[in-house]
Design a protein around this motif. Structure first.
Motif, PDB file in Angstrom:
ATOM      1  N   VAL A 223     -38.499 -23.388  -8.011  1.00  0.00           N
ATOM      2  CA  VAL A 223     -39.091 -22.363  -8.868  1.00  0.00           C
ATOM      3  C   VAL A 223     -39.612 -21.168  -8.086  1.00  0.00           C
ATOM      4  O   VAL A 223     -39.901 -20.118  -8.680  1.00  0.00           O
ATOM      5  N   ASP A 224     -39.737 -21.282  -6.750  1.00  0.00           N
ATOM      6  CA  ASP A 224     -40.348 -20.173  -6.008  1.00  0.00           C
ATOM      7  C   ASP A 224     -39.771 -20.003  -4.613  1.00  0.00           C
ATOM      8  O   ASP A 224     -40.446 -19.503  -3.717  1.00  0.00           O
ATOM      9  N   GLY A 225     -38.504 -20.390  -4.437  1.00  0.00           N
ATOM     10  CA  GLY A 225     -37.890 -20.255  -3.130  1.00  0.00           C
ATOM     11  C   GLY A 225     -36.513 -19.637  -3.210  1.00  0.00           C
ATOM     12  O   GLY A 225     -35.922 -19.505  -4.285  1.00  0.00           O
ATOM     13  N   PHE A 226     -35.978 -19.251  -2.048  1.00  0.00           N
ATOM     14  CA  PHE A 226     -34.634 -18.678  -2.006  1.00  0.00           C
ATOM     15  C   PHE A 226     -34.070 -18.799  -0.603  1.00  0.00           C
ATOM     16  O   PHE A 226     -34.792 -18.952   0.382  1.00  0.00           O
ATOM     17  N   VAL A 227     -32.753 -18.709  -0.533  1.00  0.00           N
ATOM     18  CA  VAL A 227     -32.022 -18.536   0.720  1.00  0.00           C
ATOM     19  C   VAL A 227     -30.995 -17.447   0.473  1.00  0.00           C
ATOM     20  O   VAL A 227     -30.315 -17.446  -0.553  1.00  0.00           O
TER      21      VAL A 227
END
Length: 246
Positions: A223-227
């Motif tokens: 819900v609150d991360g990315f790559v």
């Protein structure tokens, strides 16, 4: 409005708003345990909200400081991404604006006011960097370069320090503390990947558009991360961040 027209409005609004950084005396207040807000953040966001909604009547704004609403055209605004750097005089912060149509991100711009660099991209509009400063064509390295702020203070996740230690064994790492600027640099080829946890939509919306328009990938993690980025390191990071958030 087309994605290109939305991009032009976002870019002009950012350039105009940057003048407030020079003309507004700085005053800083705490925002939560680990964060800060300045009067400059508030002034820039107020300016951007007015300029964007006037230029695209009926649009709405999701902003970091002054609340959120949605419409067919929704703007994602981070008036100063990297406030903690900005208030200390560190040139690692930026203005960030993205446009979404019916929930799909279609245009984004990031303005680095310290280097006078404007990063832009949109659906059917190629990624571009406009700079008045020194620019160097990115070279290659045997080790990928990754931009990440992991671990952040107060994070609810376990295993972040272990991830950072593992990452240092396979990549060069820089901690920027401005997610939007990190993504712009990935789009420009200055880094191979960026990854963070604990982010908000306004932190990543413009950068996601830039990376994709430059031919890279942007993947949400939990819900609150990315790559985001290019090359094998992206898969390496995605696998480990998915393990942390799960």
């Amino acid at each position: 409005m087309t994605p290109g027209e939305l991009l032009s409005l976002a870019a002009k609004s950012c350039v105009d708003a940057a003048g407030l950084l020079r003309s507004t005396p700085l005053d800083v207040a705490p925002k939560g345990t680990f964060d800060q807000v300045s009067n400059v953040d508030l002034a820039v966001e107020e300016f951007l909200r007015a300029a964007l909604t006037a230029g695209a009547p009926g649009s709405a704004v999701v902003g970091e400081e002054l609340g959120a609403s949605t419409a067919r055209v929704t703007w994602y605004v981070d008036p100063i991404d990297g406030t903690r750097n900005f208030v200390r005089g560190l040139p690692l912060s930026c203005l960030s604006v993205a446009a979404a149509v019916e929930g799909e991100l279609v245009a984004g711009c990031v303005l680095d006011p310290f280097r006078d660099e404007l990063f832009t991209g949109a659906v059917d509009v190629p990624f571009e960097v406009r700079s008045t400063g020194l620019t160097i064509t990115p070279g290659t390295s045997p080790r990928p370069l990754v931009l990440t702020d992991i671990p952040l203070p107060g994070s609810p996740y376990r295993g972040e320090l272990e991830l950072l230690a593992s990452l240092l064994s396979v990549a060069d790492v820089r901690r920027v503390y401005s997610t939007a600027l990190s993504l712009a640099w990935v789009a420009a080829g200055r880094a191979d990947a960026a990854a963070n946890l604990g982010v908000h939509p306004w932190d990543v919306a413009a950068g996601a558009v830039l990376v994709r328009s430059a031919g890279g990938s942007f993947t949400e993690i939990g819900v609150d991360g990315f790559v985001a980025g290019r090359g094998e390191i992206v898969g390496w990071l995605r696998e480990r961040l998915e393990g942390i958030v799960s």
